[in-house]
Write an enzyme that holds these catalytic residues in place. Structure first.
Site, short mmCIF file in Angstrom:
data_model
loop_
_atom_site.label_atom_id
_atom_site.label_comp_id
_atom_site.label_asym_id
_atom_site.label_seq_id
_atom_site.Cartn_x
_atom_site.Cartn_y
_atom_site.Cartn_z
N SER A 209 -25.26 -69.94 121.14
CA SER A 209 -25.03 -71.23 120.44
C SER A 209 -23.67 -71.61 120.34
CB SER A 209 -25.43 -70.51 118.89
OG SER A 209 -25.48 -69.62 117.63
N GLU B 134 -31.60 -64.20 127.74
CA GLU B 134 -33.16 -65.05 128.33
C GLU B 134 -34.29 -64.58 128.60
OE1 GLU B 134 -32.42 -68.63 127.17
OE2 GLU B 134 -31.52 -68.24 125.54
N LYS C 1 -27.36 -59.43 125.34
CA LYS C 1 -28.94 -60.09 125.09
C LYS C 1 -29.21 -60.84 126.03
CE LYS C 1 -30.45 -63.49 121.26
NZ LYS C 1 -30.87 -64.93 122.48
N GLU D 189 -38.72 -66.76 119.38
CA GLU D 189 -38.34 -68.71 118.85
C GLU D 189 -38.96 -69.17 119.04
OE1 GLU D 189 -34.32 -69.44 119.98
OE2 GLU D 189 -34.51 -71.26 119.20
#
Ligand code: KIV
Length: 274
Positions: A49, A119, A117, A186
């Site tokens: 982000s 996704e 991390k 999320e």
């Protein structure tokens, strides 16, 4: 968790077992990481982000591995207690598992962070397994995965239909079986988060996934009210730093214009006057 000198992936697991919710926030620089760490945050995510809130891009896709490594190094220097997790950016792990391993090794070697991390679910399992085999802890991320935004075409709530929610349940179990130490969920319905959180031994960390997850994460710029143009229902502003900063800058400009700043006391003098 109080009394813990250094938060590890094991600590997060123990917190789930003890029913103690895990508090995670993002950070991208030394100053902020130091504040979060001293305030007792359990885990800090150096999120991609940064692409949005630091670099001003519309999506997380443009940020590079070099840029993530730079942010992670800054964060690690400010932390003595929290677990530091770094996002693998888009295009550095999806190609094949060797590429994923090379990217993860670079992050671990060059930043001093504690985990990575990435996704995705079953599609990235070979990468997850290979990274774990190298001894690098992996956090999963399911539901609204921002690196796939052009595939989704929208930022709406994910896994609302049977096919997608079944796939998410399966992905979560596969990530746990592979050895992930936690999974971010999320923007999914709260009922699904509850079900997934109960079915797993590893902690789930929610963002827009309800208070039933084993922990919560927010983007620090959202939590502090620095971003004002991003207001999904899952964001709570714990401060109004945008307004405060704007007022402070206006006051500064006024003081400079009127020569109220600096005062005699804020200046140096040849005669040593203080
Ligand atoms: O990049 C990020 O900040 C994230 C959180 C939203 C979980 O992945």
């Amino acid at each position: 968790m109080e009394g813990v000198r250094r938060v590890t992936t094991q600590t997060l697991r123990q917190m789930k077992t003890a029913g103690t919710p895990i508090a995670m926030l993002t950070a991208y620089d030394y100053t902020m990481a130091r504040i979060l760490d001293r305030a007792g945050i359990d885990a800090i995510l150096v999120g991609d982000s940064a692409s949005n809130v630091i670099a001003g891009h519309e999506t997380t896709l443009p940020i590079t591995l070099e840029q993530m490594i730079y942010h992670a190094r800054c964060v690690v220097r400010g932390v003595t207690r929290a677990l530091v997790i770094v996002d693998l950016p888009f295009g550095t792990y999806q190609g094949n598992s060797k590429e994923a391993l090379v990217s993860s090794i670079r992050v671990m070697k060059e930043t001093g962070a504690h985990a990575i991390k990435l996704e995705g679910g079953t599609a990235v399992l070979p990468a997850v397994e290979r990274i774990l085999q190298a001894g690098i802890p992996v956090m999963g991320h399911l539901g609204l995965t921002p690196q796939s935004i052009y595939k989704f075409g929208t930022y709406k709530v994910r896994a609302q239909d049977k096919d997608e929610s079944d796939q998410l349940r399966k992905d979560a179990l596969e990530l746990e079986r592979a050895g992930c130490f936690a999974i971010v969920l999320e923007k999914i319905p709260i009922q699904l988060s509850a079900e997934v959180s109960e079915s797993l031994k590893i902690p789930t960390i929610g963002i827009g996934a309800g208070n039933v997850c084993d922990g919560q994460v927010l983007v620090i710029n959202d939590a502090l009210g620095l971003t004002t143009d991003f207001n999904p229902r899952f964001v709570r502003h714990y401060a109004k730093l945008s307004e405060l900063t704007s007022q402070a800058v206006k006051d500064y400009v006024k003081d400079v214009r009127t020569r109220d700043f600096p005062t005699a006391e804020e200046s140096y003098w040849v005669d040593g006057r203080s």
